[in-house]
Structure formats: C-alpha cells, structure tokens
Scaffold this motif. Structure first.
Motif, PDB file in Angstrom:
ATOM      1  N   LYS A  70     116.590 144.796  16.260  1.00 50.95           N
ATOM      2  CA  LYS A  70     115.470 144.554  17.184  1.00 50.95           C
ATOM      3  C   LYS A  70     115.997 144.280  18.597  1.00 50.95           C
ATOM      4  CE  LYS A  70     111.033 143.955  17.657  1.00 50.95           C
ATOM      5  NZ  LYS A  70     110.160 145.102  17.677  1.00 50.95           N
TER       6      LYS A  70
ATOM      7  N   ASN B 274     118.918 145.275  19.832  1.00 51.15           N
ATOM      8  CA  ASN B 274     119.467 146.545  20.302  1.00 51.15           C
ATOM      9  C   ASN B 274     118.349 147.479  20.767  1.00 51.15           C
ATOM     10  OD1 ASN B 274     121.548 148.297  20.876  1.00 51.15           O
ATOM     11  ND2 ASN B 274     121.620 149.146  18.811  1.00 51.15           N
ATOM     12  N   GLU B 275     117.272 147.517  20.020  1.00 49.99           N
ATOM     13  CA  GLU B 275     116.123 148.350  20.365  1.00 49.99           C
ATOM     14  C   GLU B 275     115.490 147.884  21.684  1.00 49.99           C
ATOM     15  OE1 GLU B 275     111.717 148.839  18.498  1.00 49.99           O
ATOM     16  OE2 GLU B 275     113.393 149.020  17.078  1.00 49.99           O
ATOM     17  N   LEU B 276     115.320 146.588  21.854  1.00 46.22           N
ATOM     18  CA  LEU B 276     114.767 146.035  23.095  1.00 46.22           C
ATOM     19  C   LEU B 276     115.678 146.314  24.286  1.00 46.22           C
ATOM     20  CD1 LEU B 276     113.298 142.595  21.970  1.00 46.22           C
ATOM     21  CD2 LEU B 276     112.040 144.541  22.908  1.00 46.22           C
TER      22      LEU B 276
ATOM     23  N   HIS C  45     117.791 148.851  24.679  1.00 49.78           N
ATOM     24  CA  HIS C  45     117.699 150.267  25.050  1.00 49.78           C
ATOM     25  C   HIS C  45     116.354 150.587  25.687  1.00 49.78           C
ATOM     26  CE1 HIS C  45     121.557 151.599  23.679  1.00 49.78           C
ATOM     27  NE2 HIS C  45     121.392 150.956  22.537  1.00 49.78           N
ATOM     28  N   LYS C  46     115.311 149.952  25.202  1.00 49.12           N
ATOM     29  CA  LYS C  46     113.971 150.187  25.754  1.00 49.12           C
ATOM     30  C   LYS C  46     113.878 149.715  27.204  1.00 49.12           C
ATOM     31  CE  LYS C  46     109.103 149.221  24.976  1.00 49.12           C
ATOM     32  NZ  LYS C  46     108.127 148.506  24.155  1.00 49.12           N
ATOM     33  N   HIS C  47     114.541 148.606  27.499  1.00 43.64           N
ATOM     34  CA  HIS C  47     114.459 147.994  28.833  1.00 43.64           C
ATOM     35  C   HIS C  47     115.778 148.089  29.594  1.00 43.64           C
ATOM     36  CE1 HIS C  47     110.491 146.531  27.905  1.00 43.64           C
ATOM     37  NE2 HIS C  47     110.945 146.027  26.780  1.00 43.64           N
ATOM     38  N   TYR C  48     116.602 149.077  29.252  1.00 44.43           N
ATOM     39  CA  TYR C  48     117.918 149.218  29.864  1.00 44.43           C
ATOM     40  C   TYR C  48     117.853 149.290  31.389  1.00 44.43           C
ATOM     41  CZ  TYR C  48     122.370 151.086  31.349  1.00 44.43           C
ATOM     42  OH  TYR C  48     123.552 151.257  32.013  1.00 44.43           O
TER      43      TYR C  48
ATOM     44  N   LYS D 153     112.219 153.053  40.907  1.00 41.72           N
ATOM     45  CA  LYS D 153     111.674 153.474  39.611  1.00 41.72           C
ATOM     46  C   LYS D 153     110.582 154.527  39.788  1.00 41.72           C
ATOM     47  CE  LYS D 153     110.933 152.721  35.120  1.00 41.72           C
ATOM     48  NZ  LYS D 153     111.834 153.239  34.128  1.00 41.72           N
TER      49      LYS D 153
END
Length: 137
Positions: A3, A5-7, A9-12, A130
């Motif tokens: 979780k 790691n997923e967060l 990458h999602k918010h890198y 962005k």
C-alpha cells in the motif's frame, strides 16, 4: 508495504516536487541571504539573482526527476524551456511584489519575508509545472 509503495508511485510527482522544491527553495533563500546580507546587494536585485540561480536548478530537476519529461526533440525542449521560464517570470513578479510589500511597505526583515514568500511561490510553481509546462502529451 504494498500500500505504501502504491501510494508512493501514485503521488511520485508531488513527493519528488516537494523534495526538489525544498532544495530549490533552499538554494533560493541561501543565494538571497548571501547577496543581500553578506554582499550588501539591494534586496530586490538579490531576489532576482536568487530567482535565476534557483530556476536553472528547478528546470533540470523538474524535467528529469519530478515530471519525468521524455521530450528530447528540439522544438519540444524549446517549448518547455520557454514555458518554464515564462511561468517562473510570472512567479518572480509575484515574488517581487511580496518582497516589496513586506520589506519596503511593512518594514519587515527581508530574510523573514523571503522565507514566507517562498512557501507561496513553491505552491504556484508546482501548479504551473503540473498543468502547463511538463503536462503529459
């Protein structure tokens, strides 16, 4: 752990922008203090010098590591450089206004105003980068 790691990458982009934005802000503030406090350069001119030094650093880090722009064509690079510096010029105008009001009008310490001013500038620069500069094709 998955979780986290997923967060990450999602918010890198946001996480890396905060890291490199923090470093950019540090470069900006240190450059400003050196020129304004130690070399006795007028605070407005010191602010422009600090802006220039930090924008060079910010462009490289934003392009390569924050937004991961893979744009290598000359026309695309020129568009990125011009839009990056264009939007950073806009934030410089806002930066100069905050500094002028804080130092010349309110008679606050220039280094203190610079510190608070940079919090706002980092936020608007992230939005510009962005949404307009390193947007995904």
């Amino acid at each position: 752990m998955n979780k986290i790691n997923e967060l990450f990458h999602k918010h890198y982009a946001l996480i890396s922008y905060l890291i490199f934005g923090g470093l950019t802000t540090l470069i900006n503030i240190v450059t400003f203090v050196v020129f304004q406090s130690y070399l006795s350069v007028n605070y407005q001119f010191a602010n422009v010098i600090a802006w220039f030094v930090s924008v060079i650093f910010a462009f490289v880090t934003n392009k390569l590591w924050v937004f991961g722009s893979k744009n290598t064509h000359v026309s695309g690079l020129i568009r990125e450089v011009l839009s990056f510096f264009g939007f950073r010029l806009l934030s410089l105008v806002i930066d100069q206004l905050i500094m002028t009001i804080g130092v010349s009008v309110l008679h606050l310490d220039a280094s203190l105003v610079k510190l608070f001013d940079q919090i706002f500038i980092v936020l608007i620069n992230y939005i510009f980068s962005k949404l307009f500069i390193f947007k995904k094709s």
